[in-house]
Design a protein around this motif. Structure first.
Motif, short mmCIF file in Angstrom:
data_model
loop_
_atom_site.label_atom_id
_atom_site.label_comp_id
_atom_site.label_asym_id
_atom_site.label_seq_id
_atom_site.Cartn_x
_atom_site.Cartn_y
_atom_site.Cartn_z
N GLY A 19 -9.73 -51.82 -39.51
CA GLY A 19 -8.49 -50.96 -38.78
C GLY A 19 -7.15 -51.27 -39.44
O GLY A 19 -7.01 -51.67 -40.66
N PRO A 20 -6.09 -51.29 -38.84
CA PRO A 20 -4.70 -51.27 -39.55
C PRO A 20 -4.28 -52.61 -39.81
O PRO A 20 -3.37 -53.01 -40.54
CB PRO A 20 -3.76 -50.75 -38.55
N GLY A 21 -5.17 -53.76 -39.39
CA GLY A 21 -4.54 -55.09 -39.75
C GLY A 21 -3.71 -55.67 -38.58
O GLY A 21 -3.59 -55.05 -37.76
N PHE A 22 -3.25 -56.92 -39.05
CA PHE A 22 -2.26 -57.47 -38.05
C PHE A 22 -0.87 -57.21 -38.56
O PHE A 22 -0.63 -57.36 -39.58
CB PHE A 22 -2.46 -58.99 -38.05
N PRO A 23 0.03 -57.20 -37.70
CA PRO A 23 1.41 -57.03 -37.72
C PRO A 23 1.77 -58.36 -38.62
O PRO A 23 1.41 -59.29 -38.06
CB PRO A 23 2.08 -56.99 -36.44
N PRO A 24 2.52 -58.00 -39.68
CA PRO A 24 2.83 -59.78 -40.46
C PRO A 24 3.36 -60.64 -39.79
O PRO A 24 3.27 -61.78 -39.82
CB PRO A 24 3.83 -58.94 -41.59
N ALA A 37 -0.85 -59.08 -30.57
CA ALA A 37 -0.04 -58.73 -31.59
C ALA A 37 1.21 -57.88 -30.99
O ALA A 37 2.26 -58.00 -31.68
CB ALA A 37 -1.02 -57.97 -32.56
N GLU A 38 0.83 -57.24 -29.91
CA GLU A 38 2.04 -56.32 -29.30
C GLU A 38 2.17 -56.72 -27.84
O GLU A 38 1.16 -56.31 -27.22
CB GLU A 38 1.82 -54.54 -29.61
N ALA A 39 3.38 -57.09 -27.28
CA ALA A 39 3.47 -57.03 -25.85
C ALA A 39 3.42 -56.06 -25.35
O ALA A 39 2.95 -56.05 -23.89
CB ALA A 39 4.95 -57.88 -25.78
N SER A 40 3.48 -54.80 -25.75
CA SER A 40 3.45 -53.49 -25.20
C SER A 40 2.00 -52.81 -24.93
O SER A 40 1.90 -51.72 -24.41
CB SER A 40 4.42 -52.51 -25.58
N ARG A 41 1.17 -53.52 -25.37
CA ARG A 41 -0.15 -53.08 -25.61
C ARG A 41 -0.58 -52.81 -24.34
O ARG A 41 -0.53 -53.48 -23.44
CB ARG A 41 -1.16 -54.17 -26.32
N THR A 42 -1.45 -51.71 -23.87
CA THR A 42 -2.07 -51.38 -22.83
C THR A 42 -3.65 -51.84 -22.73
O THR A 42 -4.15 -51.56 -21.60
CB THR A 42 -1.86 -49.83 -22.69
#
Length: 81
Positions: A19-24, A37-42
């Protein structure tokens, strides 16, 4: 994909994805409880998966960490013998 490699005094298990990996900015807290990784993930999830990996590693005298590779994200678990 997972890889196992013996260490001089233990075992290293690395699980990678394509996949795209983790946000740094996420990497320093990736194994923290409830970290996502992202608070807005659904997508569903409580942010406990990597925290469980870290807890198992620590219980056995090892370590766990997340990182990005050229192919995607990776989680590495190092355990002593």
């Amino acid at each position: 994909m997972s890889h196992r490699r013996p260490l001089p005094r233990g075992l290293r298990l690395t699980v990678t994805d394509e996949g795209p990996g983790f946000p740094p900015e996420f990497l320093p807290r990736a194994v923290d409880r409830f970290a996502r990784a992202e608070a807005s993930r659904t997508s569903e999830g409580a942010g406990l998966g990597l925290a469980f990996v870290q807890a198992v590693a620590l219980a056995h005298g090892g370590t766990a960490h997340a990182e990005n590779t050229e192919h995607g994200g990776a989680v590495t678990l190092d355990l002593p013998c």
